[in-house]
Design an enzyme around this catalytic site. Structure first.
Site, mmCIF file in Angstrom:
data_model
loop_
_atom_site.group_PDB
_atom_site.id
_atom_site.type_symbol
_atom_site.label_atom_id
_atom_site.label_comp_id
_atom_site.label_asym_id
_atom_site.label_seq_id
_atom_site.Cartn_x
_atom_site.Cartn_y
_atom_site.Cartn_z
ATOM 1 N N ARG A 83 -6.493 30.288 -37.672
ATOM 2 C CA ARG A 83 -7.315 30.393 -36.565
ATOM 3 C C ARG A 83 -8.365 31.386 -36.710
ATOM 4 N NH1 ARG A 83 -3.701 30.282 -31.695
ATOM 5 N NH2 ARG A 83 -5.691 30.442 -30.475
ATOM 6 N N ARG A 113 -29.677 8.900 -23.977
ATOM 7 C CA ARG A 113 -28.754 7.930 -24.575
ATOM 8 C C ARG A 113 -27.461 8.423 -24.820
ATOM 9 N NH1 ARG A 113 -33.171 4.843 -28.374
ATOM 10 N NH2 ARG A 113 -34.362 6.850 -28.058
ATOM 11 N N ASN A 154 -42.012 4.782 -39.472
ATOM 12 C CA ASN A 154 -42.611 6.343 -39.375
ATOM 13 C C ASN A 154 -41.156 7.057 -39.053
ATOM 14 O OD1 ASN A 154 -43.690 8.504 -38.420
ATOM 15 N ND2 ASN A 154 -44.124 8.002 -36.467
ATOM 16 N N ALA A 192 18.207 38.344 -38.635
ATOM 17 C CA ALA A 192 18.014 37.028 -38.005
ATOM 18 C C ALA A 192 18.149 36.951 -36.468
ATOM 19 C CB ALA A 192 18.930 36.097 -38.801
ATOM 20 N N GLN A 248 -41.911 22.718 -22.708
ATOM 21 C CA GLN A 248 -43.122 21.356 -22.387
ATOM 22 C C GLN A 248 -42.533 21.296 -21.023
ATOM 23 O OE1 GLN A 248 -42.189 17.833 -24.544
ATOM 24 N NE2 GLN A 248 -44.073 16.900 -23.968
ATOM 25 N N ASP A 256 -33.921 15.929 -33.542
ATOM 26 C CA ASP A 256 -32.885 15.183 -33.456
ATOM 27 C C ASP A 256 -32.825 14.260 -34.864
ATOM 28 O OD1 ASP A 256 -34.891 13.358 -33.504
ATOM 29 O OD2 ASP A 256 -34.133 12.434 -31.728
HETATM 30 C C1 UD1 Z 1 -40.791 8.473 -32.413
HETATM 31 C C2 UD1 Z 1 -42.039 8.178 -32.995
HETATM 32 C C3 UD1 Z 1 -41.987 6.817 -33.738
HETATM 33 C C4 UD1 Z 1 -40.789 7.129 -34.867
HETATM 34 C C5 UD1 Z 1 -39.493 7.628 -34.392
HETATM 35 C C6 UD1 Z 1 -38.672 8.108 -35.366
HETATM 36 C C7 UD1 Z 1 -43.744 9.002 -31.249
HETATM 37 C C8 UD1 Z 1 -44.911 8.314 -30.356
HETATM 38 N N1 UD1 Z 1 -42.982 7.662 -31.973
HETATM 39 O O1 UD1 Z 1 -40.311 7.720 -31.523
HETATM 40 O O2 UD1 Z 1 -43.096 6.394 -34.490
HETATM 41 O O3 UD1 Z 1 -40.698 5.814 -35.619
HETATM 42 O O4 UD1 Z 1 -39.936 8.696 -33.606
HETATM 43 O O5 UD1 Z 1 -37.576 8.670 -34.826
HETATM 44 O O6 UD1 Z 1 -43.726 9.867 -31.771
HETATM 45 N N2 UD1 Z 1 -39.844 14.969 -27.624
HETATM 46 C C9 UD1 Z 1 -40.409 16.115 -26.894
HETATM 47 N N3 UD1 Z 1 -41.122 15.879 -25.855
HETATM 48 C C10 UD1 Z 1 -41.501 14.671 -25.562
HETATM 49 C C11 UD1 Z 1 -41.030 13.411 -26.233
HETATM 50 C C12 UD1 Z 1 -40.243 13.856 -27.342
HETATM 51 O O7 UD1 Z 1 -40.159 17.248 -27.466
HETATM 52 O O8 UD1 Z 1 -42.276 14.448 -24.434
HETATM 53 C C13 UD1 Z 1 -39.066 15.420 -28.975
HETATM 54 C C14 UD1 Z 1 -37.630 14.721 -28.675
HETATM 55 O O9 UD1 Z 1 -36.758 15.799 -28.245
HETATM 56 C C15 UD1 Z 1 -37.190 14.076 -30.082
HETATM 57 C C16 UD1 Z 1 -38.455 13.913 -30.987
HETATM 58 O O10 UD1 Z 1 -39.484 14.488 -30.067
HETATM 59 O O11 UD1 Z 1 -36.799 15.309 -30.624
HETATM 60 C C17 UD1 Z 1 -38.987 12.277 -30.949
HETATM 61 O O12 UD1 Z 1 -38.885 11.755 -29.559
HETATM 62 P P1 UD1 Z 1 -38.216 10.291 -29.207
HETATM 63 O O13 UD1 Z 1 -38.294 10.071 -27.817
HETATM 64 O O14 UD1 Z 1 -36.786 10.339 -29.955
HETATM 65 O O15 UD1 Z 1 -39.174 9.269 -30.007
HETATM 66 P P2 UD1 Z 1 -39.176 8.141 -30.599
HETATM 67 O O16 UD1 Z 1 -39.196 6.918 -29.442
HETATM 68 O O17 UD1 Z 1 -37.742 7.993 -31.312
HETATM 69 MG MG MG Z 2 -36.069 9.165 -31.507
#
Ligand code: UD1
Ligand code: MG
Length: 452
Positions: free
Chosen positions: A318, A18, A172, A408, A74, A104
């Site tokens: 700078r 996004r 959460n 100057a 991962q 994030d």
């Molecule tokens: C997640 C939570 C949700 C919570 C929200 C808060 C889960 C299933 N859901 O949802 O309950 O309300 O955060 O912001 O956990 N990431 C990985 N590997 C993956 C997927 C994600 O490293 O396979 C990392 C992303 O980089 C990010 C974090 O995990 O830093 C959260 O992932 P994101 O996809 O943003 O989760 P949400 O859908 O926001």
């Molecule tokens: Mg998120």
């Protein structure tokens, strides 16, 4: 807190689609520093035994940003549960508590993290502690379902939630603290039978409950828990972060004449009795010592400003610049990689690049150091108590000795000895009466052409 060891896992493998960016989401800057660095620094504040960052394939730039902490890749983004599992190899043999953070969510504070660790080690020995929040708009966040005793029963993701569960306002935030001894077993119990077909870390709660363990919630301030998914949210978070920095600067003894117009970097250091005017921007790497005045519309980056110096208005400092004690840098003056001595002055319309200016020297308006020959950069060395005349051009490499003058308009191409005068100028000629003869001739021509 007890002496039980702590480890932190930071999730940063998500692509951040996004954001619509070729830069991984967690490298987008907040206060000039990548988001993930903020999270790493919050984790470091708890002095954990180790920090493991989970990145996606090819995210070498994220690994570099979090070094020297360990990163694991991962391979496929199969959800937050899968991401944490991929980090567990780095924690083999570790028996303390494990804090999971999201790369994030950069506004997280040490105090909130510490409260989670305290809860994990506290009453009821919960297997999992979840950071909760009550955002104004709960949107698509996971919902925290509490039991009759107020402990946490489960987390439902928005997509999987019933209308009743969606009506819950306690959400959460994502951060979780685990008892490391029970964590591996909980992760193994997580499946992917859900709306997204992903391994949700959030399911660790229902797995723990099924094993007969308790789970707890720590509610954090909404600001601490805000996450970034789009550039709109990034701008919003930057605003909150800037307000924190402005507040801290004032609490620590700086006067900000209009705080909401002053922009800091995460690492800006201001001394006491520093006054910052309106619309001043600090890039990364700025240290300002006590008693300095920075007047409006100045921009500083990678610079040390020593005690009682006066900067601006409209100054640009700078990287690599050091402004000496009591020095004056005035309007439309730019310094780059320049050592500007104590008490020296450059008050108007000047560029000093790759220069050394001795203490007490005066740099006249319109002075330019020609530091770049199109290929290489060269230094200009100006001694102490030198007087550089207005509109001097200094073609580097060149040196001007202590106490010397340049007249100057001089173009300095050779070194100038101490206490000498360098002057290079076309001789002035005077033509008496020329101007009135010129005007008369032009007016006669205009009349002949019939123009008004
Ligand atoms: C997640 C939570 C949700 C919570 C929200 C808060 C889960 C299933 N859901 O949802 O309950 O309300 O955060 O912001 O956990 N990431 C990985 N590997 C993956 C997927 C994600 O490293 O396979 C990392 C992303 O980089 C990010 C974090 O995990 O830093 C959260 O992932 P994101 O996809 O943003 O989760 P949400 O859908 O926001
Ligand atoms: Mg998120």
């Amino acid at each position: 807190m007890t002496d039980r060891p702590l480890a932190c896992i930071i999730l940063a493998a998500g692509k951040g689609t996004r954001m619509k960016s070729s830069l991984p989401k967690v490298l987008h800057p907040l206060g000039g520093l990548p988001m993930v660095k903020h999270v790493v620094m919050a984790a470091e504040s708890l002095s954990p035994q180790r920090i493991v960052v989970v990145v996606g394939p090819g995210m070498d730039n994220v690994a570099a940003a979090v070094a020297p902490h360990v990163t694991v890749v991962q391979e496929r983004q199969q959800g937050t549960g899968d991401a944490v599992k991929s980090a567990m190899g780095e924690l083999s043999g570790f028996t303390g508590d494990v804090l999971v953070l999201y790369g994030d969510s950069p506004l997280i504070t040490p105090a909130t993290l510490a409260a989670m660790v305290v809860a994990r080690r506290g009453a009821g020995d919960p297997a999992v502690v979840v950071l909760g929040m009550r955002p104004a708009d709960p949107g698509a966040y996971g919902r925290l379902v509490l039991g009759a005793d107020g402990s946490l029963e489960k987390i439902v993701e928005y997509l999987d939630a019933t209308p009743e569960e969606r009506a819950i306002t306690l959400c959460n935030a994502g951060f979780m603290a685990f008892d490391g001894a029970r964590m591996g077993d909980l992760l193994a119990g997580i499946g992917n039978d859900n709306a997204k077909g992903e391994y949700y870390l959030t399911d660790a709660v229902s797995v723990a409950r099924a094993r007969g363990f308790t789970c707890a919630v720590v509610e954090g301030p909404n600001d601490d828990t805000a996450g970034v998914n789009s550039r709109v949210e990034l701008a919003w978070i930057e605003k909150i972060f800037q307000d924190r920095l402005r507040h801290a600067a004032m609490i620590n003894g700086a006067t900000l004449l209009d705080p909401r117009t002053v922009y800091f970097a995460a690492d800006t250091k201001l001394g006491r009795d520093v006054t910052v005017g309106q619309n001043v921007v600090f890039g990364p790497g700025v240290t300002v010592e006590d008693g300095v005045e920075i007047k409006p519309f100045s921009h500083l980056e990678g610079v040390v400003v020593r005690k009682n110096a006066i900067i601006g208005p409209y100054a640009r400092l700078r990287p690599g610049t050091d402004v000496g004690e009591g020095a004056h840098i005035g309007n439309f003056v730019e310094l780059k990689n320049t050592h500007f001595g104590a008490g020296a002055k450059a008050n108007h319309l000047t560029y000093l690049g790759d220069a050394d200016v001795g203490g007490g020297s005066n740099i006249g308006a319109g002075t330019i150091t020609c530091n770049y020959d199109g290929v290489l950069k060269h230094r200009t060395r100006i001694g102490e108590k030198v007087f550089i005349g207005t509109h001097s051009t200094l073609v580097a490499p060149v040196a001007v000795g202590d106490g010397a003058y340049t007249a100057a308009g001089t173009v300095v191409t050779r070194d100038v000895g101490a206490d000498a005068l360098a002057i290079s100028r076309a001789p002035q000629e005077e033509k008496p009466g020329w101007a009135s003869r010129y005007r008369a001739a032009k007016l006669a021509l205009k009349a002949k052409l019939g123009k008004k």
